[in-house]
Design a protein around this motif. Sequence first.
Motif, PDB file in Angstrom:
ATOM      1  N   ILE A  65       0.060  15.087   0.697  1.00  0.00           N
ATOM      2  CA  ILE A  65      -0.651  14.612   1.888  1.00  0.00           C
ATOM      3  C   ILE A  65      -1.852  13.765   1.496  1.00  0.00           C
ATOM      4  O   ILE A  65      -2.181  12.781   2.161  1.00  0.00           O
ATOM      5  N   LEU A  66      -2.495  14.119   0.386  1.00  0.00           N
ATOM      6  CA  LEU A  66      -3.671  13.385  -0.077  1.00  0.00           C
ATOM      7  C   LEU A  66      -3.315  12.433  -1.210  1.00  0.00           C
ATOM      8  O   LEU A  66      -4.052  12.280  -2.187  1.00  0.00           O
ATOM      9  N   ASP A  67      -2.168  11.785  -1.058  1.00  0.00           N
ATOM     10  CA  ASP A  67      -1.735  10.757  -2.014  1.00  0.00           C
ATOM     11  C   ASP A  67      -2.388   9.442  -1.604  1.00  0.00           C
ATOM     12  O   ASP A  67      -1.860   8.692  -0.787  1.00  0.00           O
ATOM     13  N   ARG A  68      -3.532   9.180  -2.172  1.00  0.00           N
ATOM     14  CA  ARG A  68      -4.354   8.038  -1.743  1.00  0.00           C
ATOM     15  C   ARG A  68      -3.776   6.705  -2.211  1.00  0.00           C
ATOM     16  O   ARG A  68      -3.271   6.572  -3.322  1.00  0.00           O
ATOM     17  N   LYS A  69      -3.845   5.700  -1.332  1.00  0.00           N
ATOM     18  CA  LYS A  69      -3.465   4.339  -1.674  1.00  0.00           C
ATOM     19  C   LYS A  69      -4.692   3.440  -1.588  1.00  0.00           C
ATOM     20  O   LYS A  69      -5.634   3.719  -0.831  1.00  0.00           O
ATOM     21  N   ALA A 105       2.651  14.714  12.548  1.00  0.00           N
ATOM     22  CA  ALA A 105       2.979  13.288  12.543  1.00  0.00           C
ATOM     23  C   ALA A 105       4.318  13.030  11.875  1.00  0.00           C
ATOM     24  O   ALA A 105       4.817  13.842  11.081  1.00  0.00           O
ATOM     25  N   ALA A 106       4.897  11.869  12.192  1.00  0.00           N
ATOM     26  CA  ALA A 106       6.113  11.454  11.497  1.00  0.00           C
ATOM     27  C   ALA A 106       5.807  11.117  10.049  1.00  0.00           C
ATOM     28  O   ALA A 106       6.660  11.233   9.170  1.00  0.00           O
ATOM     29  N   GLY A 107       4.577  10.698   9.797  1.00  0.00           N
ATOM     30  CA  GLY A 107       4.139  10.375   8.443  1.00  0.00           C
ATOM     31  C   GLY A 107       2.686   9.971   8.470  1.00  0.00           C
ATOM     32  O   GLY A 107       2.138   9.571   9.515  1.00  0.00           O
ATOM     33  N   THR A 108       2.026  10.085   7.321  1.00  0.00           N
ATOM     34  CA  THR A 108       0.634   9.652   7.204  1.00  0.00           C
ATOM     35  C   THR A 108       0.468   8.831   5.936  1.00  0.00           C
ATOM     36  O   THR A 108       1.186   9.029   4.949  1.00  0.00           O
ATOM     37  N   THR A 109      -0.465   7.899   5.992  1.00  0.00           N
ATOM     38  CA  THR A 109      -0.843   7.103   4.828  1.00  0.00           C
ATOM     39  C   THR A 109      -2.355   7.139   4.723  1.00  0.00           C
ATOM     40  O   THR A 109      -3.048   6.852   5.713  1.00  0.00           O
ATOM     41  N   TRP A 110      -2.845   7.501   3.551  1.00  0.00           N
ATOM     42  CA  TRP A 110      -4.301   7.585   3.338  1.00  0.00           C
ATOM     43  C   TRP A 110      -4.737   6.430   2.458  1.00  0.00           C
ATOM     44  O   TRP A 110      -4.232   6.264   1.352  1.00  0.00           O
ATOM     45  N   VAL A 111      -5.675   5.631   2.945  1.00  0.00           N
ATOM     46  CA  VAL A 111      -6.178   4.498   2.163  1.00  0.00           C
ATOM     47  C   VAL A 111      -7.701   4.591   2.070  1.00  0.00           C
ATOM     48  O   VAL A 111      -8.377   4.966   3.033  1.00  0.00           O
ATOM     49  N   THR A 112      -8.214   4.256   0.894  1.00  0.00           N
ATOM     50  CA  THR A 112      -9.666   4.245   0.670  1.00  0.00           C
ATOM     51  C   THR A 112     -10.033   3.053  -0.203  1.00  0.00           C
ATOM     52  O   THR A 112      -9.202   2.556  -0.974  1.00  0.00           O
ATOM     53  N   ARG A 113     -11.287   2.635  -0.088  1.00  0.00           N
ATOM     54  CA  ARG A 113     -11.744   1.509  -0.910  1.00  0.00           C
ATOM     55  C   ARG A 113     -11.853   1.892  -2.386  1.00  0.00           C
ATOM     56  O   ARG A 113     -11.581   1.097  -3.268  1.00  0.00           O
ATOM     57  N   ARG A 114     -12.298   3.124  -2.634  1.00  0.00           N
ATOM     58  CA  ARG A 114     -12.433   3.606  -4.012  1.00  0.00           C
ATOM     59  C   ARG A 114     -11.624   4.886  -4.173  1.00  0.00           C
ATOM     60  O   ARG A 114     -11.459   5.643  -3.210  1.00  0.00           O
ATOM     61  N   PRO A 115     -11.138   5.144  -5.377  1.00  0.00           N
ATOM     62  CA  PRO A 115     -10.406   6.405  -5.585  1.00  0.00           C
ATOM     63  C   PRO A 115     -11.296   7.591  -5.243  1.00  0.00           C
ATOM     64  O   PRO A 115     -12.466   7.635  -5.639  1.00  0.00           O
ATOM     65  N   PRO A 116     -10.778   8.559  -4.497  1.00  0.00           N
ATOM     66  CA  PRO A 116     -11.600   9.723  -4.144  1.00  0.00           C
ATOM     67  C   PRO A 116     -11.883  10.579  -5.375  1.00  0.00           C
ATOM     68  O   PRO A 116     -11.072  10.650  -6.302  1.00  0.00           O
ATOM     69  N   VAL A 117     -13.048  11.192  -5.359  1.00  0.00           N
ATOM     70  CA  VAL A 117     -13.442  12.087  -6.449  1.00  0.00           C
ATOM     71  C   VAL A 117     -13.563  13.495  -5.873  1.00  0.00           C
ATOM     72  O   VAL A 117     -14.359  13.736  -4.952  1.00  0.00           O
ATOM     73  N   PHE A 118     -12.778  14.411  -6.405  1.00  0.00           N
ATOM     74  CA  PHE A 118     -12.831  15.805  -5.964  1.00  0.00           C
ATOM     75  C   PHE A 118     -13.631  16.612  -6.983  1.00  0.00           C
ATOM     76  O   PHE A 118     -13.522  16.388  -8.187  1.00  0.00           O
ATOM     77  N   HIS A 119     -14.444  17.524  -6.498  1.00  0.00           N
ATOM     78  CA  HIS A 119     -15.247  18.325  -7.417  1.00  0.00           C
ATOM     79  C   HIS A 119     -14.990  19.811  -7.205  1.00  0.00           C
ATOM     80  O   HIS A 119     -14.741  20.272  -6.097  1.00  0.00           O
ATOM     81  N   GLU A 120     -15.045  20.529  -8.319  1.00  0.00           N
ATOM     82  CA  GLU A 120     -14.896  21.982  -8.286  1.00  0.00           C
ATOM     83  C   GLU A 120     -16.158  22.699  -8.742  1.00  0.00           C
ATOM     84  O   GLU A 120     -16.240  23.912  -8.673  1.00  0.00           O
ATOM     85  N   HIS A 121     -17.136  21.922  -9.210  1.00  0.00           N
ATOM     86  CA  HIS A 121     -18.327  22.547  -9.778  1.00  0.00           C
ATOM     87  C   HIS A 121     -19.166  23.222  -8.695  1.00  0.00           C
ATOM     88  O   HIS A 121     -19.108  22.862  -7.522  1.00  0.00           O
ATOM     89  N   GLU A 122     -19.943  24.188  -9.114  1.00  0.00           N
ATOM     90  CA  GLU A 122     -20.807  24.920  -8.203  1.00  0.00           C
ATOM     91  C   GLU A 122     -21.944  24.031  -7.733  1.00  0.00           C
ATOM     92  O   GLU A 122     -22.538  23.289  -8.521  1.00  0.00           O
TER      93      GLU A 122
END
Length: 354
Positions: A258-262, A195-212
């Motif tokens: 790329i995953l710079d959420r707005k 793509a020429a560019g992407t914008t990622w928008v979500t209602r709530r800030p995403p939560v990433f997990h690393e736990h098992e």
Amino acid sequence: MRADHETDVAVIGAGQAGLSAAFYLRRAGLANESGFVVLDHGKRAGGAWQYRWPSLKLDKVHGIHDLPGLALGDTPADRDKPASEVVSAYFDRYERTFDLPVHRPVDVRSVSRGADGRFLVESVTESWAARGLINATGTWDRPFWPYYPGQETFLGRQLHTADYTGAAEFRGKHVVVVGGGTSAVQQLLEIAPVAAGTTWVTRRPPVFHEHEFTPEYGRSVVAKVDERVREGKPPRSVVSVTGLPLTAEVRAARDAGILDRKPMFERITPHGVQWADGTTQRADVILWATGFRAALDHLAPLRLRTPGGGIRMDGTRAVDEPRLHLVGYGPSASTVGANRAGRTAVRELLDTLG
């Protein structure tokens, strides 16, 4: 109305949950047709997996739990094939191995209570009278499109995850991806390189997990989802409870921006989206990766919906109609959960039917 066919148990849907229930009905000794039938609206085996976008390879899927009694048995070569292809072939093999009485395509339009107390399951062309019902219709047929002011004025293209077929068509375009789930992240990672560019928008800030993802953690997640359906509320997605897995690929995409959420925009303009502070983003495409809702409209004649919008559940059993079990709904809406739900639903339903 007299039904065209009679059976003890009708299973609606032949995805993971429906096939699991059918396996346990078979193991309980019920005969094809007179004992149980499986009604599936797909043109071929595969459940919702057959509709996944071709670029979703098997090795990108979080995990497909084996159906009871027959392993998927994927090979290294399978890992690079489309998940839709591999899983559909697996489901087809499963149906044939256990000689499951799957009827397709059957689009069930309504389920009501007949004059004799049995369920009347009706499609456009046929009907079945059943003593018990296992509903396994999933969510793929109910894509959720939220509404924002100005949505109808947008001059570009709008599509849902259900319509996504791959990144190539977005080459050279700016794409706004809406949604905080796994599909949104997977599609962003595919689209961004072309793509020429992407914008990622979500209602709530995403939560990433690393736990098992331990069994104890899994049980706590299921308990949270189960609590809602016991109260008669629409189920939340499992990802809304667990967060997003922080894989090496996701970490690299986040580091690359790329995953710079707005935050969620306020309105849609003819040429893009606009936030409350007046900031705008020009866009050619809006991709709504906003999830799905349970496909339960055919159960409306049973009048089981609560004021909260869901069906009050006790495990897989509908509290207000104990001859109806919902599998692949709420806490069982995962591949491993669907298997367990199929076993539980069959055992409890057959006990109820005597």
